[in-house]
Design an enzyme around this catalytic site. Structure first.
Site, PDB file in Angstrom:
ATOM      1  N   ALA A   1      -4.097  13.192   6.114  1.00  0.00           N
ATOM      2  CA  ALA A   1      -3.969  14.393   6.948  1.00  0.00           C
ATOM      3  C   ALA A   1      -4.902  15.502   6.481  1.00  0.00           C
ATOM      4  O   ALA A   1      -5.548  16.171   7.292  1.00  0.00           O
ATOM      5  CB  ALA A   1      -2.520  14.872   6.915  1.00  0.00           C
TER       6      ALA A   1
ATOM      7  N   HIS B   1       4.033  27.534 -20.553  1.00  0.00           N
ATOM      8  CA  HIS B   1       4.918  26.674 -21.325  1.00  0.00           C
ATOM      9  C   HIS B   1       6.364  27.027 -21.028  1.00  0.00           C
ATOM     10  O   HIS B   1       6.695  28.209 -20.999  1.00  0.00           O
ATOM     11  CB  HIS B   1       4.648  26.836 -22.818  1.00  0.00           C
ATOM     12  CG  HIS B   1       5.596  26.027 -23.660  1.00  0.00           C
ATOM     13  ND1 HIS B   1       5.450  24.663 -23.813  1.00  0.00           N
ATOM     14  CD2 HIS B   1       6.719  26.385 -24.336  1.00  0.00           C
ATOM     15  CE1 HIS B   1       6.442  24.218 -24.574  1.00  0.00           C
ATOM     16  NE2 HIS B   1       7.225  25.232 -24.898  1.00  0.00           N
TER      17      HIS B   1
ATOM     18  N   GLY C   1       0.850  -1.193   0.000  1.00  0.00           N
ATOM     19  CA  GLY C   1       0.000   0.000   0.000  1.00  0.00           C
ATOM     20  C   GLY C   1       0.882   1.239   0.000  1.00  0.00           C
ATOM     21  O   GLY C   1       2.039   1.205  -0.448  1.00  0.00           O
TER      22      GLY C   1
END
Ligand code: FAD
Ligand code: NAI
Length: 483
Positions: A338, A462, A200
């Site tokens: 959190a 960009h 996980g």
């Protein structure tokens, strides 16, 4: 007479300290109780997140990423290095400094907002008369057991006591060889062989840290699929990258006996083919999820209802079964994140003030801080399929993004899913550089119920990685410009 407060928050993690600050901002006389101790026994508010979670793990991810870049990528830029080395004690010391800066910052914020901080364990008082158990004259009495003990009382109580690492039955964490997230963040030397049970979030982040520093890391995962909650295409792309890095992930295993010897740890398991295997490692991290923490809270004293997994039962508004008792963060249902805890803390303080605090669970972002980073918000393609929702999908690879090429990090893609009829964005899934930052634009878009066309029509700087998000939006309408 005991000290009286309008609001008492039990727990000073991101759910608790943020709830306390917001309550104080709203004019309530507020107390926050937290028991976490630093190495000198002093207060260390910030909870799991600050002390053994988000912050230290990101500090180590950063250090190990620098090491990895110096060893493997600097040469591409023409930078030569001789005798590259890592001083683990210094790396851990830096991490501890970052933790302390956060602890001190939270103490400062509590003071600035006139929150009264108590360092100790808060628990509901067993019996107080008159009224219900523990609730005298419409207020709750809370015992604070610190250096000294005292009882304080409050009209509203917010429980924010967080979570603890889940252990495998019969395999206690010794934090020497068998490590929870706590021990995983302070291994004193790079283990030659590191085992991880559970692929996980913690398994992947901590596995990545120690792999980058030179460990031979094997991750054993019980489920047959990798990152089942993540969009399948994104998870597949991430797995490819981890395989290439040498992070060994075995799926569909069944973990058997775990022997903790002085020399290391031996893990017996059955692999996906049903074959008996043994993995011998120097250290083992067990990261198989977390359990709600109500140890020492004495919920029985007031009849605070917990579910069968030990979580405080709350409704959509974080109200418990008791009047004026609320609970937020990891100790209640929902993702253990959190920022989710913080949002709930703010919402509860506002509800106490009679306002309409709101948490939108559909737009809580997730980030896994590996390399490449994985981030997402909203629904995955498999969820949309299962719900029978008609959708259009567009994706854009970082390989075709100028900034990613300049960075030398072209792994991954941005993938956008939008409703087939209305074009409303239903989910965005990113694997690649700075996915943790790129996801913020997508959260804003979804919060404002933007369409993919909205993103496609917005001017993006960009060269920037965010152009990949714009291009993924264009791809929903099959009209990418740069791919
Ligand atoms: P906690 O942070 O657990 O805080 C609870 C506090 O209450 C603690 O200080 C505890 O000592 C105190 N307490 C408990 N009982 C009492 C009592 N009776 N009296 C007084 N004090 C008490 N989430 C993210 O969003 N991003 C990340 O990158 C991330 N990384 C993580 C990495 C790791 C290794 C781990 C373990 C977790 C990570 N998380 C991350 C999850 C995140 O840490 C939690 O979701 C978050 O800390 C929950 O906040 P909380 O306030 O509910 O509880
Ligand atoms: P997790 O729920 O993310 O992963 C646990 C994994 O262990 C799962 O894949 C599960 O299938 C597997 N597993 C469970 N039992 C097993 C067994 N007996 N044998 C083998 N595999 C088994 O839990 P993790 O990693 O412990 O993290 C806990 C929580 O902390 C996360 O869910 C997340 O909420 C939070 N966290 C968030 C981070 C972030 O936001 N970047 C970073 C780290 C933690």
């Amino acid at each position: 007479m005991s000290k009286q407060f309008d609001v008492i928050v039990i727990g000073g993690g991101p759910g608790g300290y943020i709830a306390a600050i917001r309550a104080a901002q709203l004019g309530f006389n507020t107390a926050c109780i937290d028991e976490w101790k630093n190495s000198k026994g002093g207060p260390a508010p910030g909870g799991t997140c600050t002390n053994v979670g988000c912050i230290p793990s990101k500090a180590l991810l950063q250090s190990s990423e620098h090491f990895d870049h110096a060893g493997h990528h600097f040469a591409d830029h023409g930078i030569g290095l001789k005798d590259l080395s890592i001083d683990i004690a210094k790396m851990l010391g830096r991490k501890d400094t970052v933790i302390k800066q956060n602890n001190d910052g939270i103490l400062y914020l509590l003071k600035k907002n006139k929150v009264t901080f108590f360092h100790g364990r808060g628990s509901f008082v067993a019996a107080a008369a008159p009224g219900a158990a523990g609730q005298a004259n419409g207020v709750y009495e809370i015992n604070v057991a610190g250096v000294a003990s005292e009882v304080i009382s409050g009209k509203h109580i917010i429980v924010a006591t967080g979570s603890n690492a889940r252990a495998l039955p019969g395999v206690p964490f010794d934090e020497e060889n068998i490590l929870s997230n706590d021990g995983a963040l302070r291994i004193p030397a790079v283990p030659k062989k590191l085992g991880v049970i559970g692929s996980g979030v913690i398994g992947l982040e901590m596995g990545s840290v120690w792999r980058r520093l030179g460990s031979d890391v094997t991750v054993l995962e019980g489920l047959p699929t990798f990152l089942g909650a993540v969009d399948e295409q994104i998870a597949k792309e991430a797995k490819k990258a981890f395989d290439k890095q040498g992070l060994k992930i075995e799926l569909g295993v069944k973990v058997g006996e775990i022997k903790n010897t002085k020399k290391g740890v031996s893990i017996a398991y059955t692999n996906a083919k049903g074959e008996a295997q043994t993995l011998d490692v120097d250290k083992l991290i067990i990261s198989i999820g977390r359990t709600a923490n109500t140890i020492g809270l004495n919920p029985e004293a007031v009849g605070l209802k917990l579910d069968e997994r030990g979580m405080v039962v709350v409704d959509d508004d974080c109200k418990t079964n008791l009047p004026n008792v609320w609970a937020v963060g990891d100790v209640v249902r929902g993702p253990m994140l959190a920022h989710k805890a913080e949002e709930e803390g703010v919402a509860v303080a506002e509800r106490i003030a009679g306002q309409h605090g709101h948490v939108n669970f559909n737009t809580v972002p997730w980030v896994i801080y590996t390399s490449p980073e994985i981030a997402w918000v909203g629904q995955t393609e498999q969820q949309l399929k299962a719900a029978g929702r008609a959708y259009r999908s567009g994706s854009f690879p970082f390989l075709a993004n100028g900034r990613a090429r300049a960075l030398g990090d072209t792994t991954g893609m941005v993938k956008m899913l939008a409703d087939a009829a209305t074009d409303e964005i239903l989910g965005v899934h990113i694997v690649g550089p700075f996915a943790s930052e790129l996801i913020a634009e997508c959260v804003v878009a979804m919060e404002f119920r933007a369409s993919s066309e909205d993103i496609a029509r917005i001017c993006h700087a960009h060269p920037s990685l965010s152009e990949a998000t714009k291009e993924a939006a264009l791809a929903v309408d099959k009209r990418t410009l740069n791919f």
